[in-house]
Design an enzyme around this catalytic site. Structure first.
Site, mmCIF file in Angstrom:
data_model
loop_
_atom_site.group_PDB
_atom_site.id
_atom_site.type_symbol
_atom_site.label_atom_id
_atom_site.label_comp_id
_atom_site.label_asym_id
_atom_site.label_seq_id
_atom_site.Cartn_x
_atom_site.Cartn_y
_atom_site.Cartn_z
ATOM 1 N N LYS A 73 8.608 -7.818 7.514
ATOM 2 C CA LYS A 73 9.089 -7.045 6.362
ATOM 3 C C LYS A 73 10.615 -7.006 6.362
ATOM 4 O O LYS A 73 11.239 -6.792 7.415
ATOM 5 C CB LYS A 73 8.509 -5.628 6.458
ATOM 6 C CG LYS A 73 8.873 -4.728 5.279
ATOM 7 C CD LYS A 73 8.181 -3.373 5.423
ATOM 8 C CE LYS A 73 8.463 -2.464 4.242
ATOM 9 N NZ LYS A 73 7.737 -1.184 4.371
ATOM 10 N N SER A 143 5.311 0.054 0.547
ATOM 11 C CA SER A 143 6.461 -0.799 0.436
ATOM 12 C C SER A 143 6.318 -2.127 1.186
ATOM 13 O O SER A 143 7.108 -3.025 0.962
ATOM 14 C CB SER A 143 7.692 -0.059 0.945
ATOM 15 O OG SER A 143 7.531 0.287 2.306
ATOM 16 N N SER A 167 2.959 3.119 3.498
ATOM 17 C CA SER A 167 3.467 1.770 3.213
ATOM 18 C C SER A 167 2.844 0.653 4.028
ATOM 19 O O SER A 167 3.083 -0.516 3.728
ATOM 20 C CB SER A 167 4.988 1.731 3.402
ATOM 21 O OG SER A 167 5.633 2.403 2.360
#
Lengths: 436, 436
Positions: A73, A143, A167
């Site tokens: 990420k 996210s 997330s």
């Protein structure tokens, strides 16, 4: 082996000694990226250079993740790729630093495969360009949008996310994959963009529980009392189904998964019961919000003073404390939550695992320009309570999208949680959804 | 102005618009560094380039710290200087990244002056080459050795440290300077090497309280109820003198400062009383140790797996959990401490401030090869309880070295704490020690 090489799990990749698997994965990304857009930075040349370096390691010194591709990420620093946080402030920024978790992965032989899309600083609800691989009109969640989608789309077997609200677990449910959000700080968060120091947690994605085991081993997630080496006997298991105060938000996709899960577990011989949490737990959503808001204030002060015009309004709200939340409210939220942590540990310890929704619904349809990544309400309390959570997929919603449920156990019992998840994985596999 | 330019406080530097002050500081460092060795990285060319960039900022856009030199402990990432952590692993390592606190300082006009010496990763007791500026045979304390010494030696008016045990407050006492350890996470710790996520706190050094005010403003440390704009009337103040369970370690340098402080405050019209904390507080040293040990395990895993042969044995002890501390012990320590935080807030709120020792003694004589940086026992509990602390110097030990005392107020009351410190600064200035 008949399945395409890109579909291999991490465990299968480690077992495979032939070359070719890497080019299969790269080709998979190149084929799928125009549609799924999971990657914020992807460069086959860098991957191949890393792979050649790994090839130089003699067989006896190879780590448990030797050659396994891991998506990262893009709020996690990596020495070989830029770290851009989906923020114009950090466009093309490349500080050449490995986060602590990346050091650990590299030392274990992992191949850092590229950076996956995130919302800005893993905060606001505005989604990146990523689509859900199972329906490109729907959100992959956020996210950790790119990590969930890349694993769900067989572009990488493993990926790192983060969770401050929901997330990691929410994208896992939306993309039909497994994820582990470990106990807070069980894996170092050094080198991750900070939003909420109390809540931010590194998250791990895989397509089966065995691959989560691999990662848990690499990150030394060890219980005080490890689970037995034999599989869980479901006829001796007891699951606590916890609706929580969020339940009224559960849509039919989730309520039907809930009932189906109970039926399947009971059919497998397990005991199930509904658990009502004490009413204080109903405040956790508000307390979680207070903490994020006020911790976001210190987290984003530096960026706000430097480049206010380049920040999403959601981030600015935190930096300026737009609603003048007081420190008293923040401190009371800290102290109240801290009081509940040992209580929820005790409640969870009465069961093989707690089971609770991972999401309110299937992945939402994407609508421009917000590209809303979905509702994290069911995840917040477990994040701020610091308990480990595994999303187990297996169910299917009315729109044909995957729906998972969360297993939860007391703090620092990741091994037991994964031990239980192995048994539950097989049961939920009869729920109607299959990743393929 | 008759005093040498390098002796200016930050406030005086901001007021000064003529050039020349910078070269005075650089000359001061160059003159003193062979003896004090406060800097791990110092490069006048980089400083001058930053200063030229600051010169380009039009007067109306200049920040509150415009042109003020700030030393930065070398566990805090800076874009323009290497960050080496006093670790051979990171020798000459230069990730081009500014920690969040550095972004804030730069946006406020500060001139990042260089990197100051630390113990390895701000952990172990083995000291860096830095000496105490007031007696070069003695320790400057640690782990913020260079920051404390550089400010105490008039090499910079301001510096950043960190505190996990007593790493900001102890060097402040040993070097005869002021320091503020704010409430945990009141200033973002993003971009600092992580040791203990629960304890690590950014610390601020200055030579008077007004300069701490400047920094507190820049970092937006705001109380819910700000203190009055008029000075504290000491005849209405009440101080709680807290010996704590550590008291038996206090040496004559400290016990005499303690008595003198009481006398001076009473002479100034203040009320003083001794405060006995409930007996649970006697466990805080042990609980603090448990947390550091176990959080250090996840913090140093990546470095340990990558370069075990380059780590100090102290760091390795954490990474491998050498004494097999359990997660149960860690969790009980968390939960017990969390329970005491609102209790100590309430106790502290009954007083204008609590007063407690900053150190057990004057700075210890340096002995090779350990260069032990001194005993942090008096600081640990306040760090793990998250309360803000200011070291106020003013007293002198039998060896002529400075001794300070700590003022402590409830969480998130930095403005009130500094307001009180202004009044106490004047009183303790009669204690026998003067920085000059």
């Amino acid at each position: 082996m008949s399945k395409p090489l890109y579909k291999l799990s991490a465990s299968e990749v480690v077992a495979l000694t032939k070359s070719g698997k890497l080019s299969a994965l790269i080709a998979r990304v190149q084929e799928r990226d125009p549609v799924v857009k999971a990657w914020s930075y992807f460069d086959p040349e860098i991957i191949l250079a890393s792979a050649r370096a790994l090839d130089q390691i003699p067989a006896e010194k190879r780590g448990p993740l030797h050659g396994v591709a891991v998506g990262v990420k893009d709020v996690i620093h990596t020495k070989d790729f830029p770290t851009q946080h989906f923020s114009p402030i950090y466009e093309n920024d490349h500080p050449e630093l490995d986060a602590s978790c990346i050091l650990t992965l590299r030392a274990s032989g992992a191949l850092i495969f590229g950076k996956t899309h995130t919302t800005e600083f893993a905060t606001c609800q505005k989604g990146p360009p990523t689509s859900n691989p199972h329906d490109n009109n729907r959100s992959p969640g956020g996210s950790s949008s790119g990590s969930g989608a890349a694993v769900g789309d067989f572009q990488v077997p493993l990926a790192l996310g983060t969770q401050t609200g929901g997330s990691t677990i929410r994208p896992a449910s939306y993309n039909g994959v497994f994820a582990l959000k470990p106990t807070w700080n069980a894996i170092s968060r050094e080198g991750l963009k900070m939003y909420s120091i109390t809540c931010d947690t590194l998250g791990l994605y895989a397509r089966d529980v065995s691959d989560l085991d691999l990662l848990a081993d690499v990150f030394k997630l060890k219980d005080d009392v490890p689970p037995p080496s034999t599989p869980l006997d479901l006829t001796k298991a007891k699951f606590g189904f916890v609706r929580t105060y969020v339940w009224p938000k559960a849509q039919p996709a989730v309520t039907s998964a809930w009932e189906k899960a109970k039926e399947l577990l009971v059919a497998a011989g397990a005991e199930v019961e509904e658990v009502d949490l004490p009413s204080e737990f109903d405040n956790l959503g508000v307390w979680h919000r207070n903490i994020l808001h006020m911790e976001g204030q210190s987290s984003f002060l530096g960026d706000y003073l430097t480049s206010p015009e380049l920040l999403d309004p959601w981030v600015i709200k935190h930096a300026i404390n737009d609603d003048k939340t007081t420190r008293r409210v923040q401190l009371d939220s800290y102290d109240n939550i801290a009081r509940l942590r040992p209580i929820i540990d005790s409640i969870a310890a009465k069961y093989t695992a707690l089971i609770t929704p991972s999401v309110t619904d299937e992945a939402p349809v994407l609508e421009e320009p917000l590209r809303f990544t979905g509702d994290a309400s069911f995840n917040l309390m477990w994040t701020v309570l610091h308990l480990p959570v595994v999303n187990v997929p297996g169910f299917i919603g009315p729109n044909g999208m995957p729906v998972g449920l969360s297993l939860v156990t007391p703090r620092y019992t990741e091994q037991s949680l994964l031990h239980t998840a192995h048994a539950v994985e097989k049961v939920f596999a009869q729920g109607g959804w299959k990743l393929e």
